[in-house]
Design a protein around this motif. Structure first.
Motif, PDB file in Angstrom:
ATOM      1  N   THR A   1       0.848  -1.193   0.000  1.00 51.46           N
ATOM      2  CA  THR A   1       0.000   0.000   0.000  1.00 51.46           C
ATOM      3  C   THR A   1       0.886   1.246   0.000  1.00 51.46           C
ATOM      4  O   THR A   1       0.663   2.193  -0.765  1.00 51.46           O
TER       5      THR A   1
ATOM      6  N   LYS B   1       0.247 -11.670   1.273  1.00 54.78           N
ATOM      7  CA  LYS B   1      -0.686 -12.651   0.700  1.00 54.78           C
ATOM      8  C   LYS B   1      -0.090 -14.054   0.694  1.00 54.78           C
ATOM      9  O   LYS B   1      -0.584 -14.942   1.376  1.00 54.78           O
TER      10      LYS B   1
ATOM     11  N   ASP C   1       1.619  -5.844 -10.307  1.00 55.55           N
ATOM     12  CA  ASP C   1       1.472  -6.206  -8.889  1.00 55.55           C
ATOM     13  C   ASP C   1       1.349  -7.727  -8.817  1.00 55.55           C
ATOM     14  O   ASP C   1       0.352  -8.299  -9.240  1.00 55.55           O
TER      15      ASP C   1
HETATM   16  C1  LIG Z   1      -3.388  -6.652  -5.533  1.00 49.35           C
HETATM   17  C2  LIG Z   1      -3.073  -6.173  -4.156  1.00 49.35           C
HETATM   18  N1  LIG Z   1      -2.002  -5.387  -3.967  1.00 49.35           N
HETATM   19  C3  LIG Z   1      -1.688  -4.930  -2.737  1.00 49.35           C
HETATM   20  C4  LIG Z   1      -2.461  -5.244  -1.642  1.00 49.35           C
HETATM   21  C5  LIG Z   1      -2.091  -4.692  -0.298  1.00 49.35           C
HETATM   22  O1  LIG Z   1      -0.866  -5.204   0.120  1.00 49.35           O
HETATM   23  P1  LIG Z   1      -0.226  -4.748   1.524  1.00 49.35           P
HETATM   24  O2  LIG Z   1      -0.868  -5.554   2.601  1.00 49.35           O
HETATM   25  O3  LIG Z   1       1.232  -5.087   1.372  1.00 49.35           O
HETATM   26  O4  LIG Z   1      -0.455  -3.308   1.672  1.00 49.35           O
HETATM   27  C6  LIG Z   1      -3.578  -6.056  -1.797  1.00 49.35           C
HETATM   28  C7  LIG Z   1      -4.435  -6.399  -0.647  1.00 49.35           C
HETATM   29  O5  LIG Z   1      -5.521  -6.909  -0.759  1.00 49.35           O
HETATM   30  C8  LIG Z   1      -3.878  -6.547  -3.083  1.00 49.35           C
HETATM   31  O6  LIG Z   1      -4.932  -7.343  -3.292  1.00 49.35           O
END
Ligand SMILES: Cc1ncc(COP(=O)(O)O)c(C=O)c1O
Length: 439
Positions: free
Chosen positions: A109, A265, A221
């Motif tokens: 994020t 994840k 991503d």
């Molecule tokens: C595609 C994607 N990118 C990033 C994130 C968020 O990742 P982080 O927990 O590292 O902020 C998510 C969370 O659902 C996601 O689905």
């Protein structure tokens, strides 16, 4: 009382249904709060929590230097080496990933926000192919002031027919330009959230070429890269290919390709708050580094993450376990959906979700049918997040199946089916989604 932008930020918190239901004080617990809400809206993977937690408890050895700035600045030397090796082992890059080509921050994020700041100016756009993770609007919008521009796919399968996809993307560029929005990048989530599908190699190549032709950055991503598993027997699935595994010579300048990965994840470790950007663009690195002073990861979190990543045998075992459990759980959800006559998006073999079509149950005379249906589900104790993935087709909801234990999942699905009731033979709503927004 606040600045203009501060007030704007506060208003975002007030948007109806901006945040996933089922996370507040009234969470379901079979013993302590059986009447609470079972949330299917937040993408977490608790299926491996027990094994990972036990491993961390027995193996993490904190050293004094985790208390220093040095240990965690841009991820620190130890973690950067560990994550570079991990990516080299699992993403089959054409050119090895070097530790110095990574930016590490306190979550993806945070990386999204910094990347948005470095690539675009307020009012510029990031082009995406829906359905897609809805939080990008916040990540690139809240402070950067960027717009997420949703390509109108107009019945084109976003994973097949690369030529058709590029036609739709080009149309979006023209439309954006006509409205004065400068598109800076195309952002892909591969494997996709919420469809759980992977992009075929030839589609990725076409998207890279499209970006080069139009002077765009290509952001991939890949946070679900290792959460790819066996799909349904009667559905066609595509294996995951990282953009790093594709020789981009003649397709795109390497300095335009940026890859995101994190531990939230695949490792079910969202609480560690660690995310990384891989890029060969040295100017972007400098720019990101000047922003990263605001989002440093924490030393103890990095020590835990390094402990995991340095143990390749454990990672292999944990990922195999995760994939097996995710696949079995997805199959269980689909068997329940099938029995209840609920349709779902086919071809998923990755991630934590099934994307379901609840359009037959939409109260189509309501002002906002998705919100109304979500309210009804909430009254029955099940939380689905309406309008979050910007599909452009009314009535589609993402069920996250890995955020709760199996008994809770079964109870939540039971509640969902009960709340919906028998499938009504109602006409479907016409398409109502515009660009960039909630229905
Ligand atoms: C595609 C994607 N990118 C990033 C994130 C968020 O990742 P982080 O927990 O590292 O902020 C998510 C969370 O659902 C996601 O689905």
């Amino acid at each position: 009382m606040l600045s203009h932008r501060g007030s704007k930020a506060a208003a975002i918190e007030e948007l109806p249904w901006r945040f996933a239901p089922g996370k507040g004080d009234d969470q379901y617990d079979p013993i302590h709060n059986p009447g609470g809400v079972i949330g299917f809206g937040t993408a977490e993977n608790c299926l491996i929590h027990k094994e990972l937690f036990e491993y961390l408890q027995s193996k993490t050895a904190f050293t004094e230097d985790i208390l220093t700035y040095r240990y965690s600045t841009n991820g620190g030397e130890r973690f950067q080496q560990a994550i570079a090796s991990h990516l080299n082992r699992h993403l089959s890059p054409v050119h090895p990933v070097g530790a110095s080509q990574l930016i590490t921050a306190s979550s993806l994020t945070a990386i999204h926000e910094m990347l948005g700041f470095c690539l675009g100016d307020p009012g510029d756009g990031i082009l995406v192919i829906p359905p897609i993770y809805g939080r990008f609007e916040l990540d690139f919008g809240n402070t950067d002031g960027l717009r997420i521009v949703y390509t109108d796919m107009d019945e084109v399968d976003p994973f097949e027919g690369a030529d058709d996809i590029v036609v739709r993307l080009k149309a979006s560029l023209v439309k954006a330009a006509a409205s004065g929005t400068v598109i800076r990048a195309l952002m892909i989530v591969n494997p996709n959230n919420p469809l759980g599908r992977c992009y075929p190699k030839h589609t990725i190549r076409s998207l890279l070429r499209f970006c080069q032709d139009h002077g765009l950055h290509y952001i991939s991503d890949e946070v679900y890269a290792l959460s790819v598993y066996e799909g349904e027997e009667d559905e066609d699935v595509v294996d995951f290919h990282s953009v790093l595994s594709i020789d981009t010579t003649g397709l795109i300048d390497a300095s335009r390709v940026h890859v995101l990965y994190g531990l939230s994840k695949d490792f079910g470790a969202a609480g560690l708050r660690i995310g990384c950007l891989f890029s060969r663009n040295s100017l972007l690195h400098k720019s990101m580094m000047s922003m990263n002073r605001f989002h440093p990861p924490s030393g103890p979190a990095l020590a835990m993450a390094s402990t995991i990543l340095e143990d390749g045998a454990f990672v292999d075992k944990l990922m195999a376990l995760s994939r097996r459990r995710l696949s079995l759980t997805r199959k269980l959800v689909i068997s329940r959906l099938r029995a209840a006559g609920i349709d779902w998006h086919r071809g998923g073999n990755a991630g934590f979700f099934v994307y379901v079509d609840l359009s037959p149950w939409l109260p189509h005379h309501a002002e906002n049918p998705e919100f109304k249906l979500a309210e009804k589900l909430l009254r029955h104790g099940v939380g689905l997040h309406p309008c979050e993935e910007h599909y452009g087709k009314p009535g589609w909801f993402r069920i996250v199946f890995s955020a709760v234990k199996q008994n809770t999942l079964e109870e939540g699905l039971r509640r969902l089916v009960t709340a919906l009731g028998p499938k009504p033979a109602l006409p479907r709503l016409a398409r109502v989604n515009g660009e960039n927004g909630h229905w």
